[in-house]
Design an enzyme around this catalytic site. Structure first.
Site, PDB file in Angstrom:
ATOM      1  N   ASN A 176      -0.052  -0.770   5.147  1.00  0.00           N
ATOM      2  CA  ASN A 176      -0.733   0.516   5.020  1.00  0.00           C
ATOM      3  C   ASN A 176      -1.854   0.437   3.985  1.00  0.00           C
ATOM      4  OD1 ASN A 176      -1.023   3.494   5.190  1.00  0.00           O
ATOM      5  ND2 ASN A 176      -0.209   3.414   3.112  1.00  0.00           N
ATOM      6  N   TYR A 213     -16.301  -0.420   8.668  1.00  0.00           N
ATOM      7  CA  TYR A 213     -14.916   0.069   8.706  1.00  0.00           C
ATOM      8  C   TYR A 213     -14.410   0.066  10.148  1.00  0.00           C
ATOM      9  CZ  TYR A 213     -10.926   3.216   7.993  1.00  0.00           C
ATOM     10  OH  TYR A 213      -9.675   3.769   7.959  1.00  0.00           O
ATOM     11  N   GLY A 241       0.819  -1.206   0.000  1.00  0.00           N
ATOM     12  CA  GLY A 241       0.000   0.000   0.000  1.00  0.00           C
ATOM     13  C   GLY A 241       0.851   1.254   0.000  1.00  0.00           C
ATOM     14  N   SER A 273      -7.253   2.924  12.680  1.00  0.00           N
ATOM     15  CA  SER A 273      -8.029   4.160  12.637  1.00  0.00           C
ATOM     16  C   SER A 273      -8.630   4.462  14.006  1.00  0.00           C
ATOM     17  CB  SER A 273      -9.162   4.033  11.611  1.00  0.00           C
ATOM     18  OG  SER A 273     -10.071   5.112  11.710  1.00  0.00           O
ATOM     19  N   ALA A 333     -13.667  -3.518  11.312  1.00  0.00           N
ATOM     20  CA  ALA A 333     -12.435  -4.041  10.725  1.00  0.00           C
ATOM     21  C   ALA A 333     -11.204  -3.447  11.408  1.00  0.00           C
ATOM     22  CB  ALA A 333     -12.405  -3.753   9.225  1.00  0.00           C
ATOM     23  N   LYS A 334     -11.234  -2.143  11.673  1.00  0.00           N
ATOM     24  CA  LYS A 334     -10.075  -1.508  12.283  1.00  0.00           C
ATOM     25  C   LYS A 334      -9.919  -1.915  13.750  1.00  0.00           C
ATOM     26  CE  LYS A 334      -8.428   0.567   8.732  1.00  0.00           C
ATOM     27  NZ  LYS A 334      -7.157   0.083   8.142  1.00  0.00           N
ATOM     28  N   ASP A 389      -1.760  -7.437  -4.839  1.00  0.00           N
ATOM     29  CA  ASP A 389      -3.118  -7.105  -4.421  1.00  0.00           C
ATOM     30  C   ASP A 389      -3.305  -7.758  -3.056  1.00  0.00           C
ATOM     31  OD1 ASP A 389      -5.849  -7.009  -3.936  1.00  0.00           O
ATOM     32  OD2 ASP A 389      -6.427  -7.476  -5.995  1.00  0.00           O
ATOM     33  N   VAL A 390      -3.487  -6.952  -2.013  1.00  0.00           N
ATOM     34  CA  VAL A 390      -3.538  -7.502  -0.656  1.00  0.00           C
ATOM     35  C   VAL A 390      -4.748  -8.396  -0.418  1.00  0.00           C
ATOM     36  CG1 VAL A 390      -2.161  -5.679   0.386  1.00  0.00           C
ATOM     37  CG2 VAL A 390      -4.659  -5.432   0.276  1.00  0.00           C
TER      38      VAL A 390
END
Length: 268
Positions: free
Chosen positions: A92, A162, A15, A148, A165-166, A65-66
């Site tokens: 990242n 989101y 990233g 985040s 996930a974080k 591609d992650v």
């Protein structure tokens, strides 16, 4: 002249074709690191490598591609093939789009995509990064995962997937830090606020539509919510990334470092 902090260290950054990842790749290279620039966009990644080479820095682009297990494994295999080892990893990446909704309105495919890219891919990266480090023997290694502030303090409304996930990234980082400390591997996460990058502005467009306001109005509200009154520049973030991955942070592991201009100080 002071000794460069990452002289001859090998740094892999999934990233790093733009924004914070690009700024960090350049900063690591200026500090003597040998950098693997990685992402899906080969043209963008090669431009980062070319920029690093303008000041005689050392870098190589490896496309990955992650979201692909095979790509992540290949990324680490290629890193070892090119530079012989890995000392630092800065994971990242994350998915920002298609996640602005009330929790009852989130589509299953969007939920799965966020979990796969923002959380599962971090696990896969750590899996192969740690295996590589363990093969090298006990050392002075660092892994930093991009997280985040939305993943702490109970999560944020309207971006629940989101936030979930974080939160997972923070938890994984803490678990890994405890599991591998005796092997000389430090693992931390960076709880970012709002960074002035192309990706965040694209995300703001979606968020502004959800709120029924203009992006300019949203920008103003965001800046008002930050005690320092502005978003961080990619270089400011890179400065923190380098510190956390350097020997100067040798006693920091299992931490979620908040970098948000004071935004979360009202609830953390």
């Amino acid at each position: 002249m002071s000794r460069k902090r990452f002289l001859d260290k090998v740094i892999v950054i999934p990233g790093s074709t733009s924004g914070v990842g690009k700024a960090s790749a350049i900063a690591f290279a200026k500090e003597g690191g040998r950098v693997i620039v990685s992402g899906r966009r080969e043209e963008h990644g090669q431009k980062v490598v070319d920029e690093i080479k303008t000041f005689s820095g050392e870098a190589t682009f490896v496309r990955a591609d992650v979201s692909s297990h095979e790509d992540i494994k290949n990324l680490m295999d290629k890193t070892v093939e090119i530079y012989g080892r890995v000392d630092v990893a800065f994971n990242n990446f994350g998915k920002h789009d298609d996640g602005v909704a009330l929790i009852a309105d989130v589509k299953e495919e969007h939920f799965d995509a966020h979990m796969n890219i923002s959380m599962k891919s971090v696990w896969l990266c750590m899996k192969y990064q740690i295996k590589t480090m363990l093969k090298q023997g006990k050392g002075d290694y660092a892994i930093l995962n991009s997280s985040s502030i939305s993943g702490v303090g109970g999560g944020w409304p309207f971006i629940s997937v989101y936030s979930i996930a974080k939160s997972g990234v923070d938890s994984m980082s803490k678990s890994a830090a405890q599991e591998y400390a005796q092997n000389g591997i430090r693992v931390n996460s960076l709880g970012g606020g709002f960074f002035d990058t192309e990706m965040i502005h694209t995300y703001f467009e979606e968020l502004a539509q959800f709120y029924g306001i203009t992006k300019e109005q949203l920008d103003a509200e965001i800046n008002k919510s930050i005690p320092l009154g502005r978003m961080a520049t990619p270089q400011e973030v890179a400065n923190t990334v380098l510190f956390l991955c350097s020997g100067e942070a040798s006693y920091i592991t299992g931490a979620s470092i908040i970098l948000d201009g004071g935004m979360s100080s009202k609830y953390l």
